[in-house]
Design a protein around this motif. Structure first.
Motif, short mmCIF file in Angstrom:
data_model
loop_
_atom_site.label_atom_id
_atom_site.label_comp_id
_atom_site.label_asym_id
_atom_site.label_seq_id
_atom_site.Cartn_x
_atom_site.Cartn_y
_atom_site.Cartn_z
N ASN A 81 32.77 42.17 33.77
CA ASN A 81 31.32 42.37 33.68
C ASN A 81 30.98 43.47 32.68
O ASN A 81 30.02 43.36 31.91
CB ASN A 81 30.75 42.73 35.06
N TYR A 82 31.78 44.54 32.73
CA TYR A 82 31.55 45.67 31.83
C TYR A 82 31.71 45.25 30.37
O TYR A 82 30.89 45.58 29.52
CB TYR A 82 32.52 46.79 32.19
N TYR A 83 32.76 44.50 30.07
CA TYR A 83 33.01 44.07 28.70
C TYR A 83 31.92 43.13 28.20
O TYR A 83 31.39 43.29 27.09
CB TYR A 83 34.36 43.35 28.59
N LEU A 84 31.57 42.14 29.02
CA LEU A 84 30.62 41.12 28.58
C LEU A 84 29.19 41.66 28.48
O LEU A 84 28.36 41.07 27.79
CB LEU A 84 30.66 39.91 29.52
N PHE A 95 37.36 41.93 37.91
CA PHE A 95 36.02 41.39 37.63
C PHE A 95 35.07 42.49 37.20
O PHE A 95 34.15 42.26 36.40
CB PHE A 95 35.46 40.67 38.85
N GLU A 96 35.27 43.71 37.73
CA GLU A 96 34.41 44.83 37.31
C GLU A 96 34.51 45.06 35.81
O GLU A 96 33.50 45.24 35.13
CB GLU A 96 34.80 46.11 38.06
N HIS A 97 35.73 45.03 35.29
CA HIS A 97 35.92 45.24 33.86
C HIS A 97 35.36 44.08 33.05
O HIS A 97 34.79 44.28 31.97
CB HIS A 97 37.41 45.44 33.54
N GLY A 125 43.03 33.73 41.09
CA GLY A 125 43.03 34.50 42.34
C GLY A 125 41.87 35.47 42.38
O GLY A 125 40.71 35.09 42.18
N ASN A 126 42.18 36.74 42.60
CA ASN A 126 41.15 37.78 42.69
C ASN A 126 40.96 38.53 41.39
O ASN A 126 40.49 39.68 41.38
CB ASN A 126 41.51 38.78 43.80
N SER A 127 41.33 37.90 40.29
CA SER A 127 41.17 38.54 38.98
C SER A 127 40.84 37.48 37.94
O SER A 127 40.74 36.29 38.24
CB SER A 127 42.45 39.30 38.59
N TRP A 128 40.64 37.93 36.72
CA TRP A 128 40.40 36.99 35.62
C TRP A 128 41.51 37.17 34.59
O TRP A 128 42.12 38.23 34.49
CB TRP A 128 39.03 37.21 34.97
N PHE A 145 35.97 53.91 31.55
CA PHE A 145 35.60 52.97 32.60
C PHE A 145 36.12 51.56 32.28
O PHE A 145 35.66 50.59 32.84
CB PHE A 145 34.08 52.92 32.74
N GLY A 146 37.08 51.48 31.38
CA GLY A 146 37.62 50.19 30.98
C GLY A 146 37.60 50.01 29.48
O GLY A 146 38.17 49.07 28.95
#
Length: 346
Positions: free
Chosen positions: A89-92, A85-87, A124-127, A41-42
């Protein structure tokens, strides 16, 4: 013909993971555990930290990207990593550190950075996050990486005193807890709360100490009044079940129980029958008279406490029933078990 398609990116990813595995196991001398692809999942895997020959229980998660397409320059000192952004949140939200690793499959170099919120930027739409070109995953990064996990603790050694204390309690027939005069005056229940917390934290203690704890009052030896006649003692005792929840489960409740009876005498109106003292071994008994209706309030307090406790700790109903009958027999002088057997036989 319709057949499964082989993606070159899969091959590149496996090569990068194999290169990373070689670095981790040969240079760091740690263990790399890849995640199953269906569970990715990342996080691509975990690096288990080894100290000498000891597996420490400490791990670092990682996400690895392999190939020249991921080596995007931010400046002369950094690569630029980009993700969803999903990843992020998952990492942090991981309870262990997460490394972002870029593998250069041409130069056979792995670059890394720890994923931390303060290292990131929105693009943009990513980090995005800079990955230092100077930060190679190799033997020299071993000590740096160890700083991201907590130090190992020899819990077995630290627990020796705790285990010894628990063994002493489980080897004991009964436990006497003393409330001193200062505790009484200051309405201090903390030692009793701490004792029950310890008993409740260990299932063996919880089972063993049921109906095994007696409470003694110390510091009033030269008082001519009985304990239930001393206002400060009476006040301390009448508050105890609200201040020390669950106490009912632990209290001694057989014929010679002291504290349960003292609690009752502190809460009801009664008269001592004149010249009614009897000798029972070393225990002197006195007959008392009171309106049995007063016991309703006593039982309400005690049984509410017992019911709340046994429900909270999922203690069997038959244990609750046994304790309840013993308390009723203790405070009324009636053998409720015998009465039940007679009722069942009729």
């Amino acid at each position: 013909m319709n057949l499964p398609k082989y993606k070159r990116s899969n091959q590149t990813g496996r090569k990068g993971l194999n290169k990373l595995k070689g670095i981790v196991e040969e240079q760091l001398e740690w263990i790399l555990r890849p995640s199953h692809q269906e569970d990715d999942f990342g996080i691509d895997g975990y690096i288990d930290i080894i100290d000498g020959e000891s597996v420490t229980g400490k791990s670092i998660a990682f996400q690895v990207k392999t190939g020249q397409s991921y080596l995007v320059e931010l400046d002369e000192n950094h690569w630029l990593f980009r993700d969803t952004f999903e990843h992020l949140n998952y990492y942090l939200n991981h309870d262990i550190p997460v490394l972002v690793i870029l593998v250069d499959d041409v130069e056979n170099v792995a670059y890394w950075e720890i994923c931390k919120a303060e290292f990131t930027n929105r693009t943009g739409n990513s980090w995005t996050m800079p990955i230092p070109k100077s930060q190679h995953l190799n033997a020299e990064s071993k000590e740096i990486l160890k700083n991201y996990v907590s130090s190992n603790v020899d819990y077995a050694s630290q627990l020796e005193n705790y285990w010894d204390g628990n063994k002493l309690l489980t080897d004991s027939g009964h436990i006497l807890l003393i409330a001193g005069k200062d505790d009484i005056k200051n309405l201090n229940y903390q030692p009793f709360i701490e004792f029950l917390n310890r008993a409740c934290s260990n299932k063996q203690l919880l089972i063993h100490l049921c109906e095994k704890v007696e409470i003694g009052i110390h510091g009033y030896d030269y008082e001519k009044r009985e304990l239930y006649e001393i206002e400060e003692v009476k006040h301390w005792i009448t508050q105890i079940f609200s201040m020390v929840p669950g106490l009912t489960y632990f209290l001694v409740n057989h014929e010679r129980a002291q504290f349960l009876k003292l609690f009752m005498f502190c809460r009801i109106d009664f008269e001592v029958v004149p010249n009614s003292e009897t000798q029972d071994g070393k225990l002197i008994k006195q007959k008392v008279e009171f309106d049995s209706k007063q016991l309703v309030k006593i039982f309400e307090i005690i049984f509410n406490d017992l019911n709340d406790f046994t429900e909270a700790f999922k203690i069997a109903l038959k244990v609750n029933e046994r304790v309840s009958k013993n308390i009723m027999s203790c405070l009324t002088g009636v053998d409720w078990e015998t009465i039940k057997k007679k009722d069942n036989s009729m």
